[in-house]
Write an enzyme that holds these catalytic residues in place. Structure first.
Site, PDB file in Angstrom:
ATOM      1  N   CYS A   7      13.953  20.158 -17.399  1.00 29.80           N
ATOM      2  CA  CYS A   7      13.383  20.812 -18.582  1.00 29.80           C
ATOM      3  C   CYS A   7      11.914  20.495 -18.756  1.00 29.80           C
ATOM      4  CB  CYS A   7      14.183  20.396 -19.803  1.00 29.80           C
ATOM      5  SG  CYS A   7      15.842  21.038 -19.687  1.00 29.80           S
ATOM      6  N   PRO A  54       0.201   2.152   8.304  1.00 26.64           N
ATOM      7  CA  PRO A  54       0.518   3.561   8.094  1.00 26.64           C
ATOM      8  C   PRO A  54       1.854   3.746   7.392  1.00 26.64           C
ATOM      9  CG  PRO A  54       1.099   2.926  10.314  1.00 26.64           C
ATOM     10  CD  PRO A  54       0.497   1.708   9.670  1.00 26.64           C
TER      11      PRO A  54
HETATM   12  N1  LLP Z   1      -1.702   0.267   2.593  1.00 24.04           N
HETATM   13  C1  LLP Z   1      -1.965   0.219   1.268  1.00 24.04           C
HETATM   14  C2  LLP Z   1      -2.561  -0.987   0.691  1.00 24.04           C
HETATM   15  C3  LLP Z   1      -1.651   1.319   0.458  1.00 24.04           C
HETATM   16  O1  LLP Z   1      -1.917   1.275  -0.854  1.00 24.04           O
HETATM   17  C4  LLP Z   1      -1.066   2.474   1.037  1.00 24.04           C
HETATM   18  C5  LLP Z   1      -0.709   3.636   0.217  1.00 24.04           C
HETATM   19  C6  LLP Z   1      -0.788   2.466   2.425  1.00 24.04           C
HETATM   20  C7  LLP Z   1      -1.140   1.352   3.163  1.00 24.04           C
HETATM   21  C8  LLP Z   1      -0.135   3.611   3.135  1.00 24.04           C
HETATM   22  O2  LLP Z   1      -0.859   4.791   3.061  1.00 24.04           O
HETATM   23  P1  LLP Z   1      -0.438   6.052   3.959  1.00 24.04           P
HETATM   24  O3  LLP Z   1      -0.589   5.668   5.400  1.00 24.04           O
HETATM   25  O4  LLP Z   1       0.960   6.382   3.651  1.00 24.04           O
HETATM   26  O5  LLP Z   1      -1.371   7.111   3.540  1.00 24.04           O
HETATM   27  N2  LLP Z   1       2.160   8.807  -3.512  1.00 24.04           N
HETATM   28  C9  LLP Z   1       1.000   9.349  -2.840  1.00 24.04           C
HETATM   29  C10 LLP Z   1       0.433   8.378  -1.836  1.00 24.04           C
HETATM   30  C11 LLP Z   1       0.088   7.029  -2.436  1.00 24.04           C
HETATM   31  C12 LLP Z   1      -0.426   6.062  -1.406  1.00 24.04           C
HETATM   32  C13 LLP Z   1      -0.564   4.706  -1.964  1.00 24.04           C
HETATM   33  N3  LLP Z   1      -0.965   3.706  -1.024  1.00 24.04           N
HETATM   34  C14 LLP Z   1       1.368  10.673  -2.209  1.00 24.04           C
HETATM   35  O6  LLP Z   1       2.489  11.133  -2.386  1.00 24.04           O
HETATM   36  O7  LLP Z   1       0.536  11.309  -1.554  1.00 24.04           O
END
Ligand code: LLP
Length: 443
Positions: free
Chosen positions: A367, A299
């Protein structure tokens, strides 16, 4: 290419109370926001704006809730460093027993720097370089989760030319082809996108790994996507992984220790019902029962998203073309999620004064017309010079910031036990010049 900005109708105001509660924010008798007894107004005056604040107590609570929900299963939580790479946040999570999910050599260095045990580090990523793989092999991390057969070839080469005392621990990140309902840019577990190894190639790769005494296949992994609000896709994805683990074991590969169900637990940004850890544990529990497998979780957003606030100051007000603009000192360079994903981030006054609502665009100084933090947002009629708090900014906020327009990056502040401390200083313009020369041809 779209010729209009993404939203054009005013969104009805939402009740910010649950969001404030998620962040551990309260208003004092004067209406000033406090994070764990510390006034946001005082921090803004002292540290300046824009500034990121992270509430340590909230991160701790989140970690413990997730840990407890999986308490009856052998499990390990690997915090997704990409969501918040602050050394202070990583250190806090390490103290709680968290490992790290990393995607680059830089994140590996950060995790090791705060003392996360290498064995609790897992490395995913679709394009790891040979240098990054070397570093991960050298650090003896818990699992390098390969995403292509070519990557395995590089690893075979690395272990072929260096002596390894113990087999290098590998995982296979599978693309389980499970659709998840989220923004298309953050869906990662469906077929036709770049992530993971297709299901039909997994057994072959597992055999190839098992055939090399210097390698050991210890994990089968997935990551379905981010900001998921339903447990169903996790259940479907995990079921596929477990079937694959059975197939791989049936093919004679007996080294698998863990099933890694990735990250992706969604949080409340407006009025969503967050995905609770108990609901996730409930779909995973029956699947792993009796299989002698650890469950790994990755997470990011769930642990830090709600715990973070981006403080900003109102610079100016403007009325133009029949619209009201609130121009603030934070921009898409500090928090890109609204412009990049049309993500909603609730914006609240630091000092509530009971003012009536107005429909405004909250925009930054950069900008670009796409530089906005909120469009057609109904919010109190704020004034120049006052502070605002942009909520749910603790994940994919500071880490995605940039220096566009030569804007130094905002500082990161930790709030804990009624105190606050700067964990990362505001960048200076000199920091931005570093490594540059105005006349590179002069010797
Ligand atoms: N594990 C892997 C292999 C991942 O690619 C990711 C996120 C996570 C875990 C963690 O995911 P989470 O629990 O945070 O959802 N920039 C985007 C989110 C990109 C997520 C990429 N991978 C945003 O601002 O919503």
């Amino acid at each position: 290419m779209a010729t209009t900005l993404p939203t054009t109708t005013a969104t009805p105001p939402i009740d910010p109370a649950p969001l404030l509660a998620d962040a551990g924010l309260e208003r004092d008798a004067d209406g000033v926001l406090r994070m764990g007894a510390v006034s946001l107004d005082a921090i803004a005056r002292d540290v300046g704006t824009p500034a990121y604040l992270y509430h340590a107590a909230v991160i701790r609570d989140r970690f413990r809730s997730l840990d407890q929900a999986f308490g009856d299963l052998p499990h390990e939580i690997h915090f997704a460093v990409k969501s918040n790479a602050s050394l202070a946040v990583l250190n806090l999570l390490k103290e709680l027993g968290s490992g790290a999910d990393i995607v680059s050599g830089g994140e590996l260095r950060r995790a090791l720097r705060v003392g996360i045990p290498p064995r609790k580090i897992v490395f995913s990523g679709v394009g790891k370089t040979e240098q990054e793989l070397e570093a991960a092999v050298g650090a003896r991390i818990g699992s390098i989760n390969i995403e292509t057969a070519d990557e395995l070839t590089v690893l075979e080469r690395i272990v072929g030319r260096r002596s390894v005392e113990f087999p290098v621990r590998l995982g296979i990140r599978v693309n389980p082809d499970v659709a998840a309902d989220t923004h298309p840019y953050i869906t990662t577990g469906a077929s036709g996108i770049k992530f993971g190894v297709p299901v039909e190639q997994v057994v072959g790769l597992a055999r190839r790994i098992a055939g090399n005494p210097r390698l050991s296949l210890v994990t089968i992994a997935m990551h379905l996507g981010s900001q998921l609000l339903e447990a169903g896709p996790f259940g479907r994805g995990a079921a596929r992984l477990l079937q694959l683990i059975d197939d791989v074991r049936a093919a004679g590969v007996r080294t698998i220790e863990a099933v890694d169900i990735g990250g992706g637990l969604g949080i409340r940004y407006r009025d969503e019902t967050p995905l609770e850890p108990a609901a996730l544990a409930a779909v995973v529990r029956p699947l792993v029962a009796g299989r002698e497998l650890m469950v790994h979780l990755e997470p990011g957003r769930y642990l830090t998203g709600s715990a973070g606030v981006l403080l900003t100051k109102v610079l100016y007000r403007k009325r133009s073309g029949g619209k009201d603009f609130v121009i603030v000192d934070a921009s898409m360079t500090d928090l890109v999620r609204p412009s990049h994903y049309q993500a909603h981030h609730e914006i609240v006054e630091v000092s509530a004064r009971g003012r009536g609502p107005r429909v405004v665009d909250v925009v930054g100084p950069v900008c670009e017309t796409g530089d906005f933090l909120a469009l057609d947002r109904t919010m109190p009629d704020v004034e120049s010079g006052e502070y605002l708090a942009i909520l749910c900014a603790g994940a994919y906020g500071a880490v995605m910031s940039s220096n566009y327009n030569s804007r130094p990056r905002a500082p990161e502040v930790i709030v804990d036990h009624g105190r606050y401390a700067v964990a990362r200083a505001r960048e200076t313009v000199e920091d931005l010049y570093r490594g540059e020369t105005a006349d590179p041809f002069r010797t």
